[in-house]
Design a protein around this motif. Structure first.
Motif, short mmCIF file in Angstrom:
data_model
loop_
_atom_site.label_atom_id
_atom_site.label_comp_id
_atom_site.label_asym_id
_atom_site.label_seq_id
_atom_site.Cartn_x
_atom_site.Cartn_y
_atom_site.Cartn_z
N HIS A 80 -12.84 7.21 22.28
CA HIS A 80 -12.73 5.86 21.68
C HIS A 80 -11.40 5.74 20.96
O HIS A 80 -10.76 6.74 20.64
CB HIS A 80 -13.88 5.65 20.67
CG HIS A 80 -13.78 6.54 19.47
ND1 HIS A 80 -14.22 7.85 19.49
CD2 HIS A 80 -13.25 6.35 18.24
CE1 HIS A 80 -13.98 8.41 18.32
NE2 HIS A 80 -13.38 7.52 17.52
N HIS A 82 -9.72 2.90 17.76
CA HIS A 82 -10.27 2.15 16.63
C HIS A 82 -9.89 0.68 16.69
O HIS A 82 -9.54 0.08 15.67
CB HIS A 82 -9.82 2.79 15.31
CG HIS A 82 -10.32 4.19 15.17
ND1 HIS A 82 -9.52 5.24 14.79
CD2 HIS A 82 -11.55 4.73 15.39
CE1 HIS A 82 -10.24 6.36 14.79
NE2 HIS A 82 -11.47 6.07 15.15
N TYR A 89 -8.44 11.32 10.04
CA TYR A 89 -9.57 12.22 9.88
C TYR A 89 -9.08 13.41 9.07
O TYR A 89 -8.11 14.06 9.48
CB TYR A 89 -10.05 12.76 11.23
CG TYR A 89 -10.83 11.84 12.14
CD1 TYR A 89 -10.38 10.57 12.46
CD2 TYR A 89 -12.02 12.28 12.71
CE1 TYR A 89 -11.09 9.75 13.33
CE2 TYR A 89 -12.73 11.48 13.59
CZ TYR A 89 -12.27 10.21 13.89
OH TYR A 89 -12.97 9.42 14.75
N HIS A 137 -9.50 9.36 21.38
CA HIS A 137 -9.86 10.69 20.89
C HIS A 137 -11.37 10.80 20.84
O HIS A 137 -12.08 9.78 20.86
CB HIS A 137 -9.24 10.91 19.51
CG HIS A 137 -9.68 9.89 18.50
ND1 HIS A 137 -9.18 8.61 18.49
CD2 HIS A 137 -10.61 9.93 17.52
CE1 HIS A 137 -9.77 7.93 17.53
NE2 HIS A 137 -10.65 8.70 16.93
N ARG A 149 -12.19 10.27 5.42
CA ARG A 149 -11.62 9.41 6.45
C ARG A 149 -10.93 8.24 5.79
O ARG A 149 -11.48 7.65 4.86
CB ARG A 149 -12.78 8.82 7.26
CG ARG A 149 -12.81 9.16 8.68
CD ARG A 149 -14.10 8.60 9.19
NE ARG A 149 -13.82 7.38 9.91
CZ ARG A 149 -13.74 7.35 11.23
NH1 ARG A 149 -13.92 8.43 11.93
NH2 ARG A 149 -13.49 6.22 11.84
N ARG A 162 -17.20 -0.93 20.90
CA ARG A 162 -16.44 0.13 21.58
C ARG A 162 -16.71 0.14 23.08
O ARG A 162 -17.86 0.27 23.50
CB ARG A 162 -16.86 1.49 21.03
CG ARG A 162 -16.15 1.84 19.76
CD ARG A 162 -16.60 3.21 19.33
NE ARG A 162 -15.92 3.58 18.11
CZ ARG A 162 -16.15 4.69 17.44
NH1 ARG A 162 -17.08 5.53 17.86
NH2 ARG A 162 -15.50 4.95 16.34
FE LIG Z 1 -12.32 7.94 15.83
#
Ligand SMILES: [Fe+2]
Length: 169
Positions: A80, A82, A89, A137, A149, A162
């Motif tokens: 996916h 964003h 992350y 990723h 995050r 998504r």
């Molecule tokens: Fe992600």
């Protein structure tokens, strides 16, 4: 020195304001790394009692968000990006195996997109990575993890949208 969450939020805001693109995000990422390896900070920001996803800070001006995440059990994530945003992350406890994917064919109304495995790396406590807009990723874990995050905007609103991707050799 251990920072409070609000202090961290303000520092991130200053970095992102000075450099609104990928360079500022990388600076936020570099600011996070030593904190993720700092037990006192981790125990305060992401104690064991933390849920799957808890909002710690939302910037009143830039709207970026800092979340504490405590993920339980094993999970293999799907490729996916964003949507219109970026995310960082930061691994604070446990290990994440991250795969980055090269886009072979974009998803369309006729079917899922196609992706090819580009690189795989292990995230351990103290490691943090920026995923800029469009970077595909997929994180996987075999045991519980705790993460910090940072999202350019709160991504809850895009999660349901998504698209699906299929792996090709
Ligand atoms: Fe992600």
């Amino acid at each position: 020195m251990t920072k409070s969450i609000d202090e961290l939020g303000r520092l991130c805001g200053a970095l992102l304001k000075a450099q609104p693109g990928p360079d500022g995000r990388q600076k936020v990422c570099d600011l996070l790394k030593p904190l993720l390896a700092d037990n006192a900070f981790v125990d305060k920001a992401i104690p064991e009692s933390t849920g799957e996803r808890e909002l710690l800070y939302e910037d009143p001006e830039l709207k970026f968000c800092i979340f504490a995440e405590h993920k339980g059990g094993a999970k293999i994530g799907k490729p996916h990006d964003h949507g219109p945003s970026w995310a960082i992350y930061g691994q604070a406890a446990g290990e994440t195996e991250m795969t980055e994917w090269e886009l072979v064919k974009a998803p369309s109304k006729d079917g899922p997109g196609k992706v090819r495995r580009a690189r795989i790396y292990k995230m351990t406590p103290g490691s943090a990575y920026v995923y800029n807009e469009g970077v595909l990723h997929s994180p996987s874990r075999t045991a519980p993890t705790r993460l910090i995050r940072v999202e350019g905007v709160n991504l809850d609103q895009f999660r349901a949208l998504r698209p699906e991707y299929e792996e090709v050799p």
